[in-house]
Design an enzyme around this catalytic site. Structure first.
Site, PDB file in Angstrom:
ATOM      1  N   GLY A  37       0.813  -1.215   0.000  1.00  0.00           N
ATOM      2  CA  GLY A  37       0.000   0.000   0.000  1.00  0.00           C
ATOM      3  C   GLY A  37       0.842   1.260   0.000  1.00  0.00           C
ATOM      4  N   CYS A  38       1.926   1.223   0.727  1.00  0.00           N
ATOM      5  CA  CYS A  38       2.816   2.384   0.812  1.00  0.00           C
ATOM      6  C   CYS A  38       3.506   2.636  -0.527  1.00  0.00           C
ATOM      7  CB  CYS A  38       3.853   2.169   1.906  1.00  0.00           C
ATOM      8  SG  CYS A  38       3.143   1.809   3.527  1.00  0.00           S
ATOM      9  N   SER A  39       3.920   1.571  -1.201  1.00  0.00           N
ATOM     10  CA  SER A  39       4.663   1.685  -2.452  1.00  0.00           C
ATOM     11  C   SER A  39       3.772   1.910  -3.670  1.00  0.00           C
ATOM     12  CB  SER A  39       5.489   0.422  -2.697  1.00  0.00           C
ATOM     13  OG  SER A  39       6.551   0.356  -1.777  1.00  0.00           O
TER      14      SER A  39
END
Length: 160
Positions: free
Chosen positions: A48-50
């Site tokens: 999700g962060c990437s």
């Protein structure tokens, strides 16, 4: 105790990667006399962060800076080597300052630590975004677990 709008950010030290290797950056260095967008992720290189969170800031960085923002910074409870490698992987260049809160000291000081041991990640930071002027929080968006909505760049941009 969790920070809130109107609070002064506590003193702390991050680590950033420089040409000479890891180097400290104090909260005074980051926030002093500046208007800063700081967003935090549970972990560099996580899906999700990437795929969503960091890219939202890359895609809208010019628009955010056009709103008189001095710095966009991304923080995670990872070491400076990991944050630097993630920044290279995502091609952040000088658009986003990659901050390591390796021991989670700043994360705990602002009350946004989260136990992700059930995922094998240990204590990490909750996902959030804030706008701070001279170290005072003017907006704070803390995500519910598993969500990436109110802390994305689009939400922050709407508050600038």
């Amino acid at each position: 105790m969790t920070i809130k709008v109107g609070d002064k950010l506590p003193q702390g030290v991050f680590t950033i990667m420089t040409d000479n290797g890891p180097s400290p950056m104090t909260t005074d260095d980051l926030f002093g006399g500046k208007k800063v967008v700081l967003f935090a992720v549970p972990g560099a290189f996580t899906p999700g962060c990437s795929m969503s969170h960091l890219p939202s800031y890359l895609n809208l960085s010019d628009e955010i800076y056009a709103k008189n923002i001095d710095t966009i910074a991304c923080m995670s409870v990872n070491d400076a080597f990991v944050m630097h490698a993630w920044g290279i992987d995502k091609d952040v260049n000088d658009k986003i300052l990659m901050l390591a809160d390796g021991n989670g000291d700043f994360t705990r000081a602002i009350g946004l630590d989260n136990d992700n041991s059930n995922f094998g990640m240990g204590i990490r930071c909750k996902r959030f975004a804030m706008i701070a002027e001279n170290g005072i929080i003017t907006d704070l968006m803390i995500e519910e677990p598993g969500k990436i909505e109110i802390s994305k760049a689009e939400s922050v941009l709407s508050k600038l």
